[in-house]
Design a protein around this motif. Structure first.
Motif, mmCIF file in Angstrom:
data_model
loop_
_atom_site.group_PDB
_atom_site.id
_atom_site.type_symbol
_atom_site.label_atom_id
_atom_site.label_comp_id
_atom_site.label_asym_id
_atom_site.label_seq_id
_atom_site.Cartn_x
_atom_site.Cartn_y
_atom_site.Cartn_z
ATOM 1 N N GLY A 308 0.798 -1.218 0.000
ATOM 2 C CA GLY A 308 0.000 0.000 0.000
ATOM 3 C C GLY A 308 0.832 1.270 0.000
ATOM 4 O O GLY A 308 0.291 2.365 0.172
ATOM 5 N N GLY A 309 2.159 1.142 -0.188
ATOM 6 C CA GLY A 309 3.040 2.290 -0.212
ATOM 7 C C GLY A 309 3.300 2.911 1.145
ATOM 8 O O GLY A 309 3.901 3.981 1.236
ATOM 9 N N LYS A 310 2.882 2.237 2.220
ATOM 10 C CA LYS A 310 3.059 2.801 3.560
ATOM 11 C C LYS A 310 4.468 2.549 4.092
ATOM 12 O O LYS A 310 5.022 1.461 3.920
ATOM 13 N N LEU A 311 5.029 3.560 4.756
ATOM 14 C CA LEU A 311 6.340 3.399 5.365
ATOM 15 C C LEU A 311 6.264 2.414 6.524
ATOM 16 O O LEU A 311 5.300 2.397 7.292
ATOM 17 N N ILE A 312 7.305 1.598 6.648
ATOM 18 C CA ILE A 312 7.386 0.601 7.717
ATOM 19 C C ILE A 312 8.256 1.173 8.820
ATOM 20 O O ILE A 312 9.433 1.474 8.611
ATOM 21 N N ARG A 313 7.662 1.311 10.002
ATOM 22 C CA ARG A 313 8.344 1.947 11.110
ATOM 23 C C ARG A 313 8.520 0.983 12.279
ATOM 24 O O ARG A 313 7.936 -0.111 12.299
ATOM 25 N N GLN A 314 9.329 1.408 13.255
ATOM 26 C CA GLN A 314 9.640 0.578 14.417
ATOM 27 C C GLN A 314 8.358 0.051 15.061
ATOM 28 O O GLN A 314 7.397 0.783 15.255
ATOM 29 N N SER A 315 8.384 -1.237 15.384
ATOM 30 C CA SER A 315 7.278 -1.933 16.055
ATOM 31 C C SER A 315 6.017 -2.033 15.199
ATOM 32 O O SER A 315 4.941 -2.329 15.712
ATOM 33 N N ASP A 316 6.143 -1.835 13.878
ATOM 34 C CA ASP A 316 4.995 -2.052 12.996
ATOM 35 C C ASP A 316 4.672 -3.535 12.848
ATOM 36 O O ASP A 316 3.582 -3.891 12.405
ATOM 37 N N ALA A 317 5.624 -4.400 13.188
ATOM 38 C CA ALA A 317 5.412 -5.842 13.116
ATOM 39 C C ALA A 317 6.486 -6.517 13.953
ATOM 40 O O ALA A 317 7.460 -5.893 14.361
ATOM 41 N N MET A 318 6.293 -7.803 14.219
ATOM 42 C CA MET A 318 7.282 -8.554 14.980
ATOM 43 C C MET A 318 7.509 -9.914 14.339
ATOM 44 O O MET A 318 6.653 -10.445 13.623
ATOM 45 N N CYS A 319 8.693 -10.457 14.600
ATOM 46 C CA CYS A 319 9.054 -11.783 14.099
ATOM 47 C C CYS A 319 9.047 -12.792 15.232
ATOM 48 O O CYS A 319 9.447 -12.488 16.366
ATOM 49 N N LEU A 320 8.602 -13.993 14.910
ATOM 50 C CA LEU A 320 8.711 -15.154 15.789
ATOM 51 C C LEU A 320 9.365 -16.240 14.945
ATOM 52 O O LEU A 320 8.702 -16.907 14.149
#
Length: 358
Positions: A308-320
């Motif tokens: 969607g062209g949105k910037l990815i910023r800190q804590s926008d997602a997490m890895c497991l």
């Protein structure tokens, strides 16, 4: 074909003209896993929410060019060794090996040109009750300075109405090391929701974690107890509840970027449970691996745009990320990543989705 449980199309093209295919595996209630052959990437994972809608819950890109432009491991299969090896050095049967270093002083996720940058071959597509795709990649002896030819076979399969299973097997022609994982970034509110994962409730079925130095290499000590620390997720609590506490380990990781030690005998068991408060989505992660890397997206800095062209910023997602513990080739007290000819490396992880009961 309308109503088909599995479809395939061309997602993009490599500079050398080879096609990158996308395979869509479908479950029930709108559940979909979209896999691309470059990096064996989970490009999208569509899951139902508690209100009857669906949304994509993993970071990624809408077009293939963005995967080539910047290497961020979004949804990728990483290897030959996931996580870090100190100074890129290890010995095997008395022979020293020097890997390329690509993360400060250390080797990370297979080096400069790891499995996430390779075009995997489609070996099989199963259109049965559990739609599945099997991908293969052969890493030649000496690739990224790893010893031995490594033949890897990976299968994504929809094993339940809203459940994705990932199995990997690897074989070698000479002693080597291997440690594979999937590197999906999850946000159960939706990949483009703009809602940080700090409110997600996390449970990790582990009583110990690996303390790290400032370069994210485990310290020369036994695993630490989570008791009385911000790393205690034995009971579900928000990811951000203690992430800003004055704790040296949180400083070293800039948040959570640590391996949790799972009690495993190579058998599939529950490792983590993640729940989003607004969408009501729940993901349970089962694995046969001895470790789970919990990464709270600390280095996502807004310099990259995603879906969607949105910037990815800190804590926008997490890895497991389930895998063998980092720097294991240099730690005989850790689970061993060694693979010998005639033996089979086996990896099994299941992502099971549900919604919170109303």
């Amino acid at each position: 074909m309308a109503g088909s449980k599995i479809t395939k199309d061309v997602f993009g093209t490599l500079p050398d003209g080879r096609n990158v295919d996308r395979i869509v595996l479908r479950g029930e209630g709108g559940f979909e896993a979209r896999i691309i052959t470059h990096g064996a990437v989970i490009q999208a994972l569509i899951a139902p929410d508690a209100k009857g809608g669906t949304d994509d819950v993993v970071l990624g890109h809408d077009a293939f060019a963005a995967y080539l432009a910047e290497r961020k491991f979004l949804g990728a299969t990483v290897g030959r060794y996931a996580n870090r090896i100190e100074k890129g050095q290890f010995s095997l049967d008395g022979e020293a090996f020097q890997l390329p270093v690509n993360n400060g002083p250390n080797a990370l996720h297979g080096g400069l040109d790891g499995f996430d940058r390779k075009l995997w071959a489609i070996a099989d597509i199963d259109e049965g009750a559990g739609p599945a795709v099997t991908l293969t990649y052969t890493s030649p002896h000496g690739e990224e300075n790893y010893p031995g030819k490594l033949d890897v076979r990976l299968t994504y399969c929809v094993t339940g109405p809203t459940e994705l299973s990932l199995t990997m097997e690897a074989r070698t022609d000479r002693p080597t090391i291997v440690n594979l994982t999937n590197h999906s970034f999850f946000n159960l509110e939706g990949a483009t929701s703009g809602t940080p994962i700090l409110d997600h409730k996390l449970m990790v079925a582990a009583e110990h974690f690996l303390a790290i130095d400032p370069t994210a290499i485990p310290l020369p000590e036994p695993p630490r107890s989570v008791a009385g620390t911000p790393f205690d997720f034995r009971e579900a609590r928000p990811v951000g509840a203690r992430i800003r506490e004055s704790d040296q380990q949180l400083r070293n990781g800039r948040g959570y970027d640590h391996t949790y030690c799972l009690a495993r005998d190579g058998k599939l068991a529950l490792a983590a449970r993640l729940e989003a408060p607004r969408s009501g989505r729940i993901m349970e992660l089962f694995t046969n691996q001895p470790g789970l890397q919990v990464y709270s997206g600390n280095y996502l800095d807004g310099t990259m745009s995603g879906k969607g062209g949105k910037l990815i910023r800190q804590s926008d997602a997490m890895c497991l990320e389930p895998h063998i513990w980092p720097n294991s080739p240099n730690r005989p007290d850790f689970p061993s990543p060694r693979l010998d000819p005639g033996a089979v490396y086996r990896y099994h992880t299941v992502y099971r989705f549900a919604v919170r009961a109303s």
